[in-house]
Design a protein around this motif. Structure first.
Motif, PDB file in Angstrom:
ATOM      1  N   SER A  99      20.722  62.788  24.536  1.00 41.32           N
ATOM      2  CA  SER A  99      21.055  64.020  25.249  1.00 41.32           C
ATOM      3  C   SER A  99      22.429  63.880  25.894  1.00 41.32           C
ATOM      4  CB  SER A  99      20.000  64.284  26.324  1.00 41.32           C
ATOM      5  OG  SER A  99      20.370  65.373  27.134  1.00 41.32           O
ATOM      6  N   TYR A 109      17.255  67.455  24.778  1.00 41.45           N
ATOM      7  CA  TYR A 109      17.632  66.361  23.890  1.00 41.45           C
ATOM      8  C   TYR A 109      17.976  66.911  22.510  1.00 41.45           C
ATOM      9  CZ  TYR A 109      16.397  62.955  27.400  1.00 41.45           C
ATOM     10  OH  TYR A 109      16.373  62.207  28.551  1.00 41.45           O
ATOM     11  N   TRP A 112      16.438  63.110  17.875  1.00 38.83           N
ATOM     12  CA  TRP A 112      15.167  62.403  18.054  1.00 38.83           C
ATOM     13  C   TRP A 112      14.948  61.399  16.939  1.00 38.83           C
ATOM     14  CZ3 TRP A 112      11.689  63.302  22.080  1.00 38.83           C
ATOM     15  CH2 TRP A 112      12.004  64.381  22.917  1.00 38.83           C
TER      16      TRP A 112
END
Length: 122
Positions: A99, A109, A112
């Motif tokens: 993030s 964010y 991932w």
């Protein structure tokens, strides 16, 4: 663009420890704050802990306080989650994420990983 790959999950007895790693690709890793989240079956994704790009600021979720520690090595493009005194309720898939800010909100964010399973047994 940042690609994240978690590792280090596995089966551990209650009271034990594990260290998760999250390796990042991309030249801009050091400019991102990094966070760890987890998701148990049937439950929502939960914030665990986050760290600023420099490592100077850390934010812990309630589940992590006193037991988990986040750290990062920008030279290795890696962030770590040291988990001690593990409990049955820590069983979940653990995700790292990147993030622009230190936050516990998953929606902030941008990138991932695919997650790594942590199972704590009695």
């Amino acid at each position: 663009q940042v690609q994240l790959v978690e590792s280090g999950g596995g089966l551990v007895q209650a009271g034990g420890s594990l260290r998760l790693s999250c390796a990042a690709s991309g030249r801009t890793f050091s400019s991102y704050a990094m966070g760890w989240f987890r998701q148990a079956p049937g439950k929502e994704r939960e914030f665990v802990v986050a760290i600023s790009w420099s490592g100077g600021v850390r934010s812990y979720g309630d589940s992590a306080k006193g037991r988990f520690t986040i750290s990062r090595d920008n030279a290795k493009n890696t962030v770590y989650l040291q988990m001690n005194s593990l409990k049955l309720e820590d069983t979940a898939v653990y995700y790292c994420a990147a993030s622009s800010r230190v936050t516990g909100m998953a929606g902030h964010y941008d990138y991932w990983g695919q997650g790594t399973q942590v199972t704590v047994s009695s």
